[in-house]
Motif scaffolding. Structure first.
Motif, short mmCIF file in Angstrom:
data_model
loop_
_atom_site.label_atom_id
_atom_site.label_comp_id
_atom_site.label_asym_id
_atom_site.label_seq_id
_atom_site.Cartn_x
_atom_site.Cartn_y
_atom_site.Cartn_z
N GLY A 129 13.02 -1.35 11.29
CA GLY A 129 12.04 -2.31 11.85
C GLY A 129 10.70 -1.86 12.12
O GLY A 129 9.72 -2.33 11.76
N GLN A 130 10.41 -0.66 12.89
CA GLN A 130 9.22 -0.01 12.98
C GLN A 130 8.37 0.43 11.97
O GLN A 130 7.36 -0.12 11.81
CB GLN A 130 9.51 0.97 14.05
N ALA A 131 9.19 1.02 10.98
CA ALA A 131 8.40 1.45 9.86
C ALA A 131 8.10 0.40 8.80
O ALA A 131 6.96 0.46 8.58
CB ALA A 131 9.66 2.46 9.07
N TYR A 132 8.85 -0.67 8.64
CA TYR A 132 8.36 -1.86 7.94
C TYR A 132 7.53 -2.51 8.50
O TYR A 132 6.74 -3.27 7.84
CB TYR A 132 9.47 -2.59 7.51
N GLN A 133 7.30 -2.74 9.84
CA GLN A 133 6.45 -3.72 10.38
C GLN A 133 5.24 -3.16 10.26
O GLN A 133 4.19 -3.65 10.16
CB GLN A 133 6.80 -3.47 11.82
N GLU A 134 5.10 -1.54 10.58
CA GLU A 134 3.83 -1.04 10.35
C GLU A 134 3.25 -0.86 8.95
O GLU A 134 2.20 -1.29 8.53
CB GLU A 134 3.90 0.34 10.97
N VAL A 135 4.10 -0.77 7.79
CA VAL A 135 3.61 -0.97 6.42
C VAL A 135 3.26 -2.52 6.26
O VAL A 135 2.19 -2.54 5.30
CB VAL A 135 4.85 -0.48 5.90
N ILE A 136 3.83 -3.13 6.75
CA ILE A 136 3.61 -4.76 6.36
C ILE A 136 2.28 -5.05 7.03
O ILE A 136 1.30 -5.50 6.53
CB ILE A 136 4.59 -5.57 6.79
N ARG A 137 1.98 -4.57 8.43
CA ARG A 137 0.90 -4.60 9.07
C ARG A 137 -0.48 -4.19 8.24
O ARG A 137 -1.57 -4.77 8.07
CB ARG A 137 0.70 -4.03 10.48
N ARG A 138 -0.32 -3.06 7.81
CA ARG A 138 -1.36 -2.21 6.97
C ARG A 138 -1.68 -2.97 5.82
O ARG A 138 -2.71 -2.92 5.26
CB ARG A 138 -0.89 -0.76 6.83
N GLU A 139 -0.47 -3.52 4.88
CA GLU A 139 -0.67 -4.18 3.68
C GLU A 139 -1.55 -5.37 4.02
O GLU A 139 -2.71 -5.78 3.24
CB GLU A 139 0.70 -4.47 3.26
N ARG A 140 -1.05 -6.02 5.06
CA ARG A 140 -2.04 -7.31 5.62
C ARG A 140 -3.45 -6.99 5.94
O ARG A 140 -4.43 -7.77 5.78
CB ARG A 140 -1.47 -8.10 6.48
N ALA A 141 -3.77 -5.89 6.31
CA ALA A 141 -4.89 -5.39 6.87
C ALA A 141 -5.63 -4.86 5.93
O ALA A 141 -7.01 -4.67 6.02
CB ALA A 141 -4.93 -4.36 8.08
N GLY A 142 -5.19 -4.80 4.30
CA GLY A 142 -5.99 -4.20 3.30
C GLY A 142 -5.84 -2.93 3.09
O GLY A 142 -6.69 -2.36 2.03
N ASP A 143 -5.06 -2.08 3.70
CA ASP A 143 -5.06 -0.68 3.60
C ASP A 143 -4.44 -0.30 2.32
O ASP A 143 -4.85 1.04 1.93
CB ASP A 143 -4.36 -0.14 4.83
N TYR A 144 -3.79 -1.13 1.76
CA TYR A 144 -3.14 -0.64 0.51
C TYR A 144 -3.87 -1.40 -0.72
O TYR A 144 -3.17 -1.75 -1.81
CB TYR A 144 -1.78 -0.93 0.42
N LEU A 145 -5.09 -1.70 -0.83
CA LEU A 145 -5.76 -2.75 -1.71
C LEU A 145 -5.33 -1.94 -2.94
O LEU A 145 -5.65 -0.90 -3.10
CB LEU A 145 -7.31 -3.04 -1.38
N SER A 146 -5.10 -2.96 -3.92
CA SER A 146 -4.81 -2.73 -5.49
C SER A 146 -3.58 -1.91 -5.66
O SER A 146 -3.18 -1.83 -6.90
CB SER A 146 -5.95 -1.62 -5.90
N GLN A 147 -2.86 -1.60 -4.63
CA GLN A 147 -1.62 -0.69 -4.73
C GLN A 147 -0.43 -1.91 -4.83
O GLN A 147 -0.52 -3.05 -3.97
CB GLN A 147 -1.39 0.09 -3.52
N THR A 148 0.73 -1.45 -5.47
CA THR A 148 1.92 -2.12 -5.17
C THR A 148 2.66 -1.40 -4.20
O THR A 148 3.28 -0.17 -4.21
CB THR A 148 2.81 -2.21 -6.57
N VAL A 149 2.71 -2.33 -3.04
CA VAL A 149 3.48 -1.52 -1.82
C VAL A 149 5.15 -1.15 -1.91
O VAL A 149 5.79 -2.35 -2.37
CB VAL A 149 3.31 -2.33 -0.49
N GLN A 150 5.56 -0.14 -1.99
CA GLN A 150 7.03 0.07 -2.36
C GLN A 150 7.57 0.93 -1.34
O GLN A 150 6.73 1.54 -0.41
CB GLN A 150 6.99 0.88 -3.75
N VAL A 151 9.09 0.88 -1.30
CA VAL A 151 9.78 1.88 -0.31
C VAL A 151 9.31 3.31 -0.44
O VAL A 151 8.85 3.93 0.41
CB VAL A 151 11.30 1.92 -0.49
N ILE A 152 9.08 3.74 -1.60
CA ILE A 152 8.70 5.24 -2.10
C ILE A 152 7.27 4.95 -3.01
O ILE A 152 7.20 4.19 -3.88
CB ILE A 152 9.40 5.86 -3.08
N PRO A 153 6.16 5.30 -2.24
CA PRO A 153 5.99 6.23 -1.06
C PRO A 153 5.64 5.43 0.16
O PRO A 153 5.49 6.48 1.15
CB PRO A 153 4.91 6.92 -1.53
N HIS A 154 5.24 4.18 -0.02
CA HIS A 154 4.84 3.78 1.46
C HIS A 154 5.53 4.01 2.58
O HIS A 154 5.31 4.31 3.59
CB HIS A 154 4.11 2.41 0.90
#
Length: 555
Positions: free
Chosen positions: A91-116
């Motif tokens: 839960g912690q790991a996915y929560q942080e990854v989703i937060r960063r995706e919403r904040a735009g930290d992964y712009l242009s990237q497809t967010v995936q289990v590997i490597p994110h």
């Protein structure tokens, strides 16, 4: 930093936490700075909202994290406070990854289990080690190899070897070798399959540790080594022992510490294991023994009170005594408490939540007070003692906690004001280390060896407190407030942290959970004093029973 990853196979609840903590103890005994991280593959953010019957106790760290009970094993065996972030969940790991995706930290990237997601897992493990200033980080991966939910974590620890190098990473795999009575033999096939499953994820164990009822014969060890491609001197038997504190000694005797030194290119050091040797000596051949009644509502699941039971063991070691636990279901105390407490030397009422068993716990506190039996109340156990005293001594009939009766005529225990603003359930209680200001001349100050008063820190986990409105009445009736939280606005002298009775051999109750800071080498002062009082009670009863009858001559 160097990293040791502990995985498990075949079945859950094999004891990975104890194995991880024991290895950490061997490294600490060699002088290394060690910390431990528990990885839990469930989606919960933390363990705070889980049922004790399913998950065991919720261990609270100094930083206020509600964690898996294995964190308690780490702290007790390593004699340290694990830093924030030492319990990592899916839960912690996915929560942080989703937060960063919403904040735009992964712009242009497809967010995936590997490597994110795997990168986030690795980042958190490294951060925990850095916060602890550790030379060696032990990482326990919860669950068993083959569980779908564990896959991101297994991939993350696989990548560590490429990131950090072979000389800085070690994989230890714990499995089960069952003994079949029908054929009178140990069966190694489950271990073989478990190691094969781990290899399918790209991880080859450097050490195989085997759980078994008895120490494995040499030929079985060699067979496991042959079929798992692990050297025979790196296959270790974690067999059943009378207490977990024997495990470090048993593993060191087999050479686990030396194997780790070789695999991680560490300097060979003779470990100082005197703490564990003393603990085992006392537990095997104590000079005394006492029986403590534990009046709780999770009595069918001892792990729900794991830290509390360990704190009693530590207190027993300090008093050279074996502590026997007499489990008492609080719901059964409502009718005849005396029958349940016959022959006990002390009564302990632990923490908990919910109304079930409350009246029975109140009867337990009343019996201890009136019968002069040593009493220790922890968290809810203090609130129970206050309710009992208010009802039967102060005369506030119907006194209760608003947790159990929102319409009670006398709300001697009430919701903390800041809890009125809390939203949700997870991580919203008063958690972690909080200061306790000890009043000079009180018993609580004496047992902390600060008779003139002072401040100590203990861990908390609660939503309710003693209502300051009723403190003057309670004190006027003879109840002593031994300590408070300093600087609590709107609470008069401060939030009540402990209470005690002067005209009683030992009646102490605390809002905190001192069991979370107890160690084999440094027992919790309230627990050590409680067992000392219980021992004095037992010896006093024995002397009374052996005194000869006095012949009286009447005129």
């Amino acid at each position: 930093m160097k990293y040791i990853f502990v995985t498990g196979g075949v079945v859950s609840s094999l004891g990975k936490g104890v194995a991880t903590a024991s290895l950490g103890a061997l490294l600490r005994a060699r002088g290394y700075k060690v910390t431990a991280v528990k990885v839990d593959p469930y989606i919960n953010i933390d363990a705070g909202t889980m049922r004790p019957y399913e998950h065991g106790e919720v261990f609270v760290t100094a930083s206020g994290a509600e964690t898996d009970l294995d964190l308690g094993n780490y702290e007790r065996f390593l004699d340290l406070d694990v830093p924030e972030g030492s319990n990592l969940t899916t839960g912690q790991a996915y929560q942080e990854v989703i937060r960063r995706e919403r904040a735009g930290d992964y712009l242009s990237q497809t967010v995936q289990v590997i490597p994110h997601v795997t990168d986030e897992i690795k980042r958190r493990i490294r951060t925990a080690g850095e916060k602890a200033g550790a030379e060696i980080v032990l990482v326990e991966v919860g669950g068993t190899v083959g569980d779908m939910e564990s896959l991101p974590f297994l991939e993350a620890i696989r990548q560590f070897r490429f990131d950090e190098g072979e000389e800085n990473t070690l994989y230890l795999h714990l499995t089960l070798v069952p003994y079949l009575g029908t054929s009178n033999e140990f069966k190694t096939k489950p271990t073989q399959h478990s190691v094969a499953a781990l290899r399918s994820y790209g991880i080859s164990p450097d050490i195989v540790m085997v759980r078994s009822k008895e120490k494995l014969p040499e030929e079985i060890t060699k067979k496991i080594a042959l079929f798992t491609s692990v050297r025979a001197n790196r296959v270790f038997s974690s067999y059943d022992v009378s207490h977990v504190y024997e495990v470090p000694l048993a593993l060191e005797e087999q050479g686990l510490g030396k194997a780790v030194e070789t695999l991680l290119s560490l300097e060979p050091i003779l470990p100082n294991l005197s703490v564990w040797q003393k603990a085992i000596r006392v537990m095997r051949q104590p000079s005394h023994e006492v029986t403590i009644a534990l009046a709780g509502k999770y009595t069918a699941m001892p792990d729900a009170y794991l830290s509390l039971l360990e704190a009693l063991t530590h207190a027993g070691i300090a008093n050279d005594a074996r502590v026997n636990i007499h489990w008492v279901n609080a719901e059964e105390l409502e009718s005849d408490p005396a029958a349940h407490f016959e022959g006990v030397d002390g009564i302990l009422v632990p923490g908990g939540f919910g109304i079930r068993g409350i009246e029975g716990k109140i009867r337990a506190a009343q019996f201890a007070r009136e019968s002069k039996v040593p009493y220790l109340g922890i968290c809810l156990g203090m609130q129970i003692a206050v309710i009992e005293y208010a009802r039967h001594v102060v005369g506030l009939e119907g006194a209760n906690s608003t947790e159990f009766d929102a319409y009670a005529p006398f709300k001697v225990i009430d919701l903390m004001p800041e809890q009125l603003e809390s939203e949700g359930m997870g991580g919203t209680m008063r958690l972690g280390d909080w200061p306790m200001k000890l009043k000079a001349g009180t018993r609580i100050a004496e047992l902390y060896s600060i008779p003139q008063g002072g401040v100590v820190n203990e861990r908390h986990r609660h939503r309710y407190e003693v209502n300051p409105q009723y403190v003057p009445q309670l004190e006027a009736a003879g109840l002593t407030v031994g300590s408070v939280t300093p600087g609590m606005a709107g609470r008069g002298a401060g939030l009540v942290e402990s209470i005690e009775l002067e005209d009683h051999p030992f009646f102490v109750a605390m809002q905190a959970h001192p069991e979370f800071k107890s160690r084999p080498m440094r027992p919790s002062p309230p627990f050590a004093a409680f067992i000392a009082a219980a021992l004095a009670n037992r010896l006093g009863k024995a002397q009374t029973q052996t005194q000869p009858e006095v012949q009286t001559q009447h005129a």
